[in-house]
Scaffold this motif. Structure first.
Motif, PDB file in Angstrom:
ATOM      1  N   ASP A   1      39.945  26.481  29.616  1.00  0.00           N
ATOM      2  CA  ASP A   1      40.077  27.781  28.965  1.00  0.00           C
ATOM      3  C   ASP A   1      40.708  28.851  29.849  1.00  0.00           C
ATOM      4  O   ASP A   1      40.886  29.989  29.414  1.00  0.00           O
ATOM      5  CB  ASP A   1      38.705  28.283  28.487  1.00  0.00           C
ATOM      6  N   TYR A   2      41.018  28.524  31.082  1.00  0.00           N
ATOM      7  CA  TYR A   2      41.545  29.528  31.994  1.00  0.00           C
ATOM      8  C   TYR A   2      42.318  28.868  33.138  1.00  0.00           C
ATOM      9  O   TYR A   2      42.235  27.656  33.346  1.00  0.00           O
ATOM     10  CB  TYR A   2      40.417  30.391  32.569  1.00  0.00           C
TER      11      TYR A   2
ATOM     12  N   GLY B   1      46.434  48.114  49.147  1.00  0.00           N
ATOM     13  CA  GLY B   1      46.998  46.884  48.593  1.00  0.00           C
ATOM     14  C   GLY B   1      46.025  46.078  47.754  1.00  0.00           C
ATOM     15  O   GLY B   1      46.327  45.708  46.609  1.00  0.00           O
ATOM     16  N   LEU B   2      44.833  45.810  48.285  1.00  0.00           N
ATOM     17  CA  LEU B   2      43.855  45.017  47.541  1.00  0.00           C
ATOM     18  C   LEU B   2      43.298  45.796  46.350  1.00  0.00           C
ATOM     19  O   LEU B   2      42.982  45.210  45.309  1.00  0.00           O
ATOM     20  CB  LEU B   2      42.719  44.566  48.462  1.00  0.00           C
ATOM     21  N   ALA B   3      43.172  47.116  46.501  1.00  0.00           N
ATOM     22  CA  ALA B   3      42.724  47.942  45.369  1.00  0.00           C
ATOM     23  C   ALA B   3      43.739  47.883  44.232  1.00  0.00           C
ATOM     24  O   ALA B   3      43.373  47.829  43.055  1.00  0.00           O
ATOM     25  CB  ALA B   3      42.505  49.389  45.823  1.00  0.00           C
ATOM     26  N   THR B   4      45.024  47.871  44.582  1.00  0.00           N
ATOM     27  CA  THR B   4      46.072  47.743  43.570  1.00  0.00           C
ATOM     28  C   THR B   4      46.002  46.386  42.891  1.00  0.00           C
ATOM     29  O   THR B   4      46.144  46.273  41.671  1.00  0.00           O
ATOM     30  CB  THR B   4      47.457  47.940  44.213  1.00  0.00           C
ATOM     31  N   ALA B   5      45.780  45.336  43.694  1.00  0.00           N
ATOM     32  CA  ALA B   5      45.663  43.983  43.133  1.00  0.00           C
ATOM     33  C   ALA B   5      44.498  43.903  42.155  1.00  0.00           C
ATOM     34  O   ALA B   5      44.615  43.305  41.069  1.00  0.00           O
ATOM     35  CB  ALA B   5      45.479  42.961  44.259  1.00  0.00           C
ATOM     36  N   LYS B   6      43.381  44.509  42.497  1.00  0.00           N
ATOM     37  CA  LYS B   6      42.212  44.493  41.610  1.00  0.00           C
ATOM     38  C   LYS B   6      42.517  45.246  40.316  1.00  0.00           C
ATOM     39  O   LYS B   6      42.143  44.805  39.219  1.00  0.00           O
ATOM     40  CB  LYS B   6      41.009  45.124  42.312  1.00  0.00           C
ATOM     41  N   ARG B   7      43.204  46.368  40.434  1.00  0.00           N
ATOM     42  CA  ARG B   7      43.556  47.177  39.260  1.00  0.00           C
ATOM     43  C   ARG B   7      44.465  46.382  38.322  1.00  0.00           C
ATOM     44  O   ARG B   7      44.279  46.373  37.102  1.00  0.00           O
ATOM     45  CB  ARG B   7      44.232  48.455  39.738  1.00  0.00           C
ATOM     46  N   LEU B   8      45.453  45.696  38.904  1.00  0.00           N
ATOM     47  CA  LEU B   8      46.356  44.880  38.099  1.00  0.00           C
ATOM     48  C   LEU B   8      45.612  43.724  37.446  1.00  0.00           C
ATOM     49  O   LEU B   8      45.858  43.386  36.285  1.00  0.00           O
ATOM     50  CB  LEU B   8      47.485  44.338  38.985  1.00  0.00           C
TER      51      LEU B   8
ATOM     52  N   ASN C   1      42.527  43.605  36.564  1.00  0.00           N
ATOM     53  CA  ASN C   1      41.744  44.130  35.432  1.00  0.00           C
ATOM     54  C   ASN C   1      42.617  44.276  34.189  1.00  0.00           C
ATOM     55  O   ASN C   1      42.175  43.997  33.071  1.00  0.00           O
ATOM     56  CB  ASN C   1      41.135  45.490  35.805  1.00  0.00           C
ATOM     57  N   HIS C   2      43.847  44.712  34.385  1.00  0.00           N
ATOM     58  CA  HIS C   2      44.767  44.849  33.247  1.00  0.00           C
ATOM     59  C   HIS C   2      45.079  43.496  32.609  1.00  0.00           C
ATOM     60  O   HIS C   2      45.396  43.421  31.421  1.00  0.00           O
ATOM     61  CB  HIS C   2      46.068  45.514  33.694  1.00  0.00           C
ATOM     62  N   LEU C   3      44.994  42.436  33.398  1.00  0.00           N
ATOM     63  CA  LEU C   3      45.262  41.091  32.886  1.00  0.00           C
ATOM     64  C   LEU C   3      44.005  40.429  32.337  1.00  0.00           C
ATOM     65  O   LEU C   3      44.025  39.247  31.985  1.00  0.00           O
ATOM     66  CB  LEU C   3      45.850  40.216  33.999  1.00  0.00           C
ATOM     67  N   ASP C   4      42.887  41.187  32.271  1.00  0.00           N
ATOM     68  CA  ASP C   4      41.597  40.648  31.834  1.00  0.00           C
ATOM     69  C   ASP C   4      41.145  39.515  32.743  1.00  0.00           C
ATOM     70  O   ASP C   4      40.477  38.570  32.296  1.00  0.00           O
ATOM     71  CB  ASP C   4      41.667  40.149  30.375  1.00  0.00           C
ATOM     72  N   GLY C   5      41.533  39.613  34.009  1.00  0.00           N
ATOM     73  CA  GLY C   5      41.154  38.577  34.971  1.00  0.00           C
ATOM     74  C   GLY C   5      39.991  39.013  35.853  1.00  0.00           C
ATOM     75  O   GLY C   5      39.588  40.176  35.853  1.00  0.00           O
ATOM     76  N   THR C   6      39.463  38.056  36.604  1.00  0.00           N
ATOM     77  CA  THR C   6      38.385  38.325  37.557  1.00  0.00           C
ATOM     78  C   THR C   6      38.752  37.664  38.883  1.00  0.00           C
ATOM     79  O   THR C   6      39.741  36.933  38.981  1.00  0.00           O
ATOM     80  CB  THR C   6      37.031  37.788  37.061  1.00  0.00           C
TER      81      THR C   6
ATOM     82  N   THR D   1      39.830  33.115  55.005  1.00  0.00           N
ATOM     83  CA  THR D   1      39.413  33.723  53.739  1.00  0.00           C
ATOM     84  C   THR D   1      40.053  32.987  52.573  1.00  0.00           C
ATOM     85  O   THR D   1      41.195  32.523  52.666  1.00  0.00           O
ATOM     86  CB  THR D   1      39.841  35.209  53.689  1.00  0.00           C
ATOM     87  N   ASN D   2      39.304  32.876  51.485  1.00  0.00           N
ATOM     88  CA  ASN D   2      39.827  32.312  50.249  1.00  0.00           C
ATOM     89  C   ASN D   2      39.543  33.293  49.115  1.00  0.00           C
ATOM     90  O   ASN D   2      38.393  33.627  48.850  1.00  0.00           O
ATOM     91  CB  ASN D   2      39.183  30.958  49.941  1.00  0.00           C
ATOM     92  N   ILE D   3      40.612  33.761  48.481  1.00  0.00           N
ATOM     93  CA  ILE D   3      40.474  34.633  47.310  1.00  0.00           C
ATOM     94  C   ILE D   3      40.955  33.847  46.100  1.00  0.00           C
ATOM     95  O   ILE D   3      42.075  33.339  46.090  1.00  0.00           O
ATOM     96  CB  ILE D   3      41.289  35.926  47.441  1.00  0.00           C
ATOM     97  N   THR D   4      40.100  33.749  45.079  1.00  0.00           N
ATOM     98  CA  THR D   4      40.456  33.036  43.852  1.00  0.00           C
ATOM     99  C   THR D   4      40.455  34.023  42.699  1.00  0.00           C
ATOM    100  O   THR D   4      39.495  34.770  42.511  1.00  0.00           O
ATOM    101  CB  THR D   4      39.479  31.897  43.550  1.00  0.00           C
ATOM    102  N   ILE D   5      41.559  34.023  41.951  1.00  0.00           N
ATOM    103  CA  ILE D   5      41.617  34.846  40.747  1.00  0.00           C
ATOM    104  C   ILE D   5      41.535  33.933  39.524  1.00  0.00           C
ATOM    105  O   ILE D   5      42.006  32.797  39.553  1.00  0.00           O
ATOM    106  CB  ILE D   5      42.892  35.714  40.692  1.00  0.00           C
ATOM    107  N   PHE D   6      40.915  34.444  38.478  1.00  0.00           N
ATOM    108  CA  PHE D   6      40.731  33.685  37.239  1.00  0.00           C
ATOM    109  C   PHE D   6      41.429  34.437  36.109  1.00  0.00           C
ATOM    110  O   PHE D   6      41.156  35.621  35.887  1.00  0.00           O
ATOM    111  CB  PHE D   6      39.250  33.517  36.926  1.00  0.00           C
ATOM    112  N   LEU D   7      42.336  33.729  35.446  1.00  0.00           N
ATOM    113  CA  LEU D   7      43.135  34.348  34.393  1.00  0.00           C
ATOM    114  C   LEU D   7      42.872  33.669  33.059  1.00  0.00           C
ATOM    115  O   LEU D   7      42.830  32.434  32.997  1.00  0.00           O
ATOM    116  CB  LEU D   7      44.627  34.235  34.722  1.00  0.00           C
TER     117      LEU D   7
END
Length: 406
Positions: free
Chosen positions: A325-326, A367-374, A376-381, A392-398
């Motif tokens: 689903d994602y 930079g990271l604040a901008t990434a988080k804002r974007l 959110n606009h994509l309905d991602g987490t 570090t490992n950063i995972t985004i879910f779309l």
């Protein structure tokens, strides 16, 4: 027939009614459901939500009649709102001195009436929830309690309506303020970047033309001046991108080729031979998202991995995973890592987990604040895992959307 006198607080009552902006509004299911249900409970052919305007009764909801309003002077409800009782029942209007001769008895066949005042939270009686019948009758205790209970639900709907108007007003104000902030950011960027560029350029020219004339301290001051201009310019660029991030995301999504997207990011960031960037899957994979927003998000992550790398070889990996689903995209590195007590804050605007990057520059925390804002606009987490000294490992879910032309 006796015309009901106006309440002593009529002017304030009228003002209270008008603030709900409900007079002459269109029918709504939430109100119509109440009149339909109460007519069934009371076993009457007619049920109304009646609002007493200056010279008329406006029917916000009507069950069993086609009228949308009626003269206030002929209204049974006018008597209800001046009564001290919590419910007014007229078993047979033909025998009640207040209504004998009222033309609505014959014209609308209104013989029986029961009404409960609609009282707002300030105590003003705005109208009634009422039922009518064409024959004499009585209501039992359960029916009367139901009528009173449903009247309370009507007033709750009024309050909900008022809150919605207030939320819309606040939303409109926020939109205006946000646009003003964007405009301000644009003006500041234009008005500050030009003199900052001049400062940096003049500092460089002075240093180049006077390297044999100026003292060591003077040359150091020029270098500090140039660095200050550079850092301020980075802050301005970051803030402008942050407040313009909304514009990167449109309602139209793109078919994004992940392989091409990552290779473009590598071309922009992989000039240092000590930085090795890999990705998977190696074959072209199409996902549905905003290409511009996703590019900026991943670019910010990769740039951070490079800037805060502390190993002889900085390794960054971007990996796309296709779930039912994602989609998830992980950006992992072998850098310094982030202390556990700072992980929850790294996406906050202006927050920096380290004092300086590998080149001695202090981060802006934008930079990271901008990434988080974007995101959110994509309905991602997102999820972030990090260990000091290991990386570090950063995972985004779309969310997954159907691909175009699929």
């Amino acid at each position: 027939m006796k015309t009901a006198p106006r309440p002593s607080n009529e002017k304030l009552r009228q003002q209270a009614l008008e603030k709900y902006k409900i007079l002459d509004s269109l029918p709504e299911d939430s109100y119509d459901d109440i009149t339909r249900i109460i007519a069934s409970i009371c076993d009457t052919p007619i049920a109304l939500i009646s609002l007493l305007d200056n010279d008329r009764n406006f029917f916000k909801s009507r069950h069993g009649v086609d009228l949308s309003e009626a003269p206030r002077d002929l209204s049974f409800c006018s008597h209800t709102i001046i009564s001290d009782d919590d419910i007014m029942v007229v078993n047979d209007a033909r025998e009640d001195e207040r209504f004998i001769g009222n033309p609505s008895i014959e014209e609308e066949n209104t013989v029986f009436y029961a009404g409960v005042p609609l009282i707002d939270k300030e105590g003003f009686k705005l109208g009634t929830l009422c039922v009518f019948d064409g024959k004499p009758r009585e209501l039992n205790k359960t029916q009367m309690e139901s009528l009173k209970s449903m009247a309370k639900h009507v007033t709750l709907l009024f309050e909900e309506r008022l809150k919605n108007f207030e939320l819309e007003r606040i939303q409109d104000e926020l939109k205006v303020k946000n646009q003003e902030l964007k405009d301000f950011a644009g003006i500041v960027t234009h008005d500050l970047k030009t003199p900052l560029s001049h400062i940096s350029m003049i500092s460089q020219l002075l240093a180049a033309d006077n390297k044999d004339k100026f003292s060591k301290d003077s040359m150091e001051y020029l270098k500090l001046l140039e660095e200050a201009g550079f850092n301020l310019s980075r802050y301005i660029d970051g803030m402008l991108l942050f407040y313009q991030s909304d514009e990167l995301v449109s309602d139209e999504l793109d078919n994004v080729n992940f392989k091409e997207l990552v290779e473009d990011i590598i071309a922009m960031t992989g000039k240092d031979p000590s930085v090795k960037i890999s990705y998977s899957p190696a074959e072209p994979t199409i996902i549905r998202s905003s290409k511009a927003a996703l590019h900026q998000i991943l670019l910010n992550f990769v740039n951070n991995s490079i800037k805060y790398g502390d190993k002889k070889t900085t390794r960054v990996s971007l990996d796309l995973f296709d779930h039912e689903d994602y989609y998830s995209i992980s950006v992992s590195d072998n850098g310094r890592g982030i202390p556990e007590d700072k992980i929850d804050h790294v996406f906050n605007l202006f927050y920096t987990a380290d004092d300086e990057d590998r080149h001695g520059n202090k981060g802006t925390g934008i930079g990271l604040a901008t990434a988080k804002r974007l995101l959110n606009h994509l309905d991602g987490t997102f999820d972030i895992q990090s260990e000091v000294g290991k990386g570090t490992n950063i995972t985004i879910f779309l969310p997954k959307f159907p691909n175009l032309n699929s």
